[in-house]
Write an enzyme that holds these catalytic residues in place. Sequence first.
Site, mmCIF file in Angstrom:
data_model
loop_
_atom_site.group_PDB
_atom_site.id
_atom_site.type_symbol
_atom_site.label_atom_id
_atom_site.label_comp_id
_atom_site.label_asym_id
_atom_site.label_seq_id
_atom_site.Cartn_x
_atom_site.Cartn_y
_atom_site.Cartn_z
ATOM 1 C CG LEU A 124 47.489 50.087 42.617
ATOM 2 C CD1 LEU A 124 47.628 50.827 41.299
ATOM 3 C CD2 LEU A 124 47.231 51.069 43.740
ATOM 4 N N GLY A 125 45.012 46.162 42.866
ATOM 5 C CA GLY A 125 43.783 45.404 42.679
ATOM 6 C C GLY A 125 43.998 44.229 41.750
ATOM 7 N N GLY A 153 42.356 42.576 38.450
ATOM 8 C CA GLY A 153 41.372 42.765 37.380
ATOM 9 C C GLY A 153 41.193 41.479 36.606
ATOM 10 N N GLY A 154 40.263 41.485 35.684
ATOM 11 C CA GLY A 154 40.012 40.309 34.874
ATOM 12 C C GLY A 154 41.221 39.887 34.056
ATOM 13 C CB VAL A 175 46.523 46.792 38.700
ATOM 14 C CG1 VAL A 175 47.085 48.129 38.247
ATOM 15 C CG2 VAL A 175 45.573 46.255 37.652
ATOM 16 C CG ASP A 211 34.973 43.060 32.276
ATOM 17 O OD1 ASP A 211 33.844 42.932 32.799
ATOM 18 O OD2 ASP A 211 36.021 42.675 32.825
#
Length: 636
Positions: A327-328, A330-331, A335, A446
Amino acid sequence: MTSLWKIVSFIVATYTIAVVISDPQLSVFQKACSNYDATNPVVFRANRNKTLSNLRLQLSSNDGIHFAISQQPIQPDPVYAMFQCRNYLNSSDCLACFDSAETQIRSYCPLDGGARVFYDGCFLRYESIGFVDQILVSDNFRLCGNNVISQETTFARTVDELLSDIIAATPKINGYFAASSREVGGGTIAYAVAQCPERISPTACNGCLLAAYEKINSCVPQSEGRASDHGCFLRYSNSTFFNGYKETDLSLFLKGGGSSKTFIGAMVGGLAFLLFVAVFTLWFQFLRRKPAKEGDILVATELRGPMNYRYNDLVSAAKKFSEQNKLGEGGFGDVYKGTLTNGKVIAVKKLAIWKSIRAKADFESEVKLISNVHHRNLSRLLGYCSKRQELLLVYEYMANTSLDKFLFGDRCGTLNWKQRFDIIVGTARGLAYLHEEFHVCIIHRDIKSSNILLDDHFQPRIADFGLARLLPEDQTHINTRFAGTLGYTAPEYVINGQLSSRVDTYSYGVVVLEIISGRRSNDLQLEPFTEYLLELAWRLHEEDKLMDLVDRSLDINEYNTDEMKKGIGIALLCTQSSVARPSMSEVVSLLTSKGFSDYRPTRPTFIDPNTRVPNDSSNSPVSSNATIAITEASGR
Ligand SMILES: *[C@@H]1O[C@H](CO)[C@@H](O)[C@H](O)[C@H]1NC(C)=O
Ligand SMILES: *[C@@H]1O[C@H](CO)[C@@H](O)[C@H](O)[C@H]1NC(C)=O
Ligand SMILES: *[C@@H]1O[C@H](CO)[C@@H](O)[C@H](O)[C@H]1NC(C)=O
């Protein structure tokens, strides 16, 4: 002065019954004190003053609210406070009831411990133990009138049916309040109201009202009865006490319509079970109680805790973490979307920071803490899994992905102003909860548009909160991959590592500017001036041309210029120097209060968002050859 002692005395707290005078809403129905004394009375009183004035601020700045909570978690004597008023009171009457209750509660108890005051119109309580989610159902009480009504039997039957129905309906009603009446015959009418505190679960509301019902039952056939158990309240009378208030249509919430004795019977059985569970869990808590910082007793969610998922279940749910399921990034790690065998869709975050995490034991207690955070504008952590070198966190899945996709990505220009404004307010509420209402102050560090997820109704859910807590204290602000994204991060945090909740306020202000302008905070615009979004916003503010900032894709007929200017004004207040920034609860009040104020924010220091902070950590993040470019505020 141990917490155990506090709890014991809390439970044996004394109750005294006060006189009921003629005015129905402002008469004191009951007052009570908790028999523990603060460790440090000065801290305690200062905390109490702050929570009480915060409650008043919430009531006076939000029209139509009937419930508020506030907390000052400063040790050694944190204060938690709650206020509730009956929904039939209008805002000014509700505030008047608060003012009266506040005066009462300040002067009533001799010790610096907890206190509660019950009015017909409202209820105020504070303690140095969190109690808002409490399900204790053992110290309830009642107050009966002293006139028996003439049509004894019919009145008794009607009241009983009315109460049964109102108790069954209230837990299903949004806001947990119901008012209703029923014809007795011969010109007599029975009136009743029921109310629960908004934070508890429907089951707890039901249990509380049933305990109150057991008490009030013995008042019938007197013409009046009231019963209460902490926050929940039940009252009936032969005369109306909610004049002019629209009654609840109970039939909408009752299965098969009409009242039923067997239903109540079943529920009273259920109550006995609930009591048993409450006593059992209380005992269990006594046995295993650690000197915990939170001091909450009987918080139901804490007992349930986060789910410990099996590694293989998550691997197969996320199709072996395949690219299609991603899905992506992230820091804190990538995910993936996953589907469990029961059909539930989840989002699985693979933490990339395992090596930095202090210790595994720490990890589990932090995860437990994060999973206890419940708020409609915060994404829910369902559980976790740790296996050898892998740490996985399982979240609710949000089909509408994140805000950045709707502002700058493939779906850009599709959010209308109302949706954008809801996102602005919801995000502020979520942050205010993390900072001020949860029992531990959680600073996100964040906040950015890709961390704000959108649910099916485009309501915002803040993701990734609490994860920065997993990192060792001295590293967080240096490594921007893990905490803070330049362009969104407050200057004092990037430069000096100064962390406070105002760091989130700053990032929030930047996100609001992105929502309004549809422009990324770290895209450099070249024409007509070379400037970043924040610089542009300040320039337009100084030139009094704020409306030039607004996203061209927004329909001009859909928004009101004052509301838009107010939004930008608040965003600028949030990006001032840290001492001048509002807290997130103040932001919520500003956003939800009516009318327009002319804000006069002061110009901050700007940081060039494209300059990278070195990733390898020396102890001082900014040495003399710092690579952070700072544009000092010029003029004004
Ligand atoms: C709390 O408020 C009361 C009344 O407003 C005031 O008299 C008292 O000095 C305050 N105490 C502290 C510690 O701020
Ligand atoms: C609120 O209700 C009271 C009566 O209960 C009424 O006197 C008062 O004018 C109302 N206030 C407002 C602002 O509507
Ligand atoms: C309620 O009952 C009391 C006691 O019987 C009676 O004095 C009073 O007038 C009644 N009130 C109404 C509005 O009927």
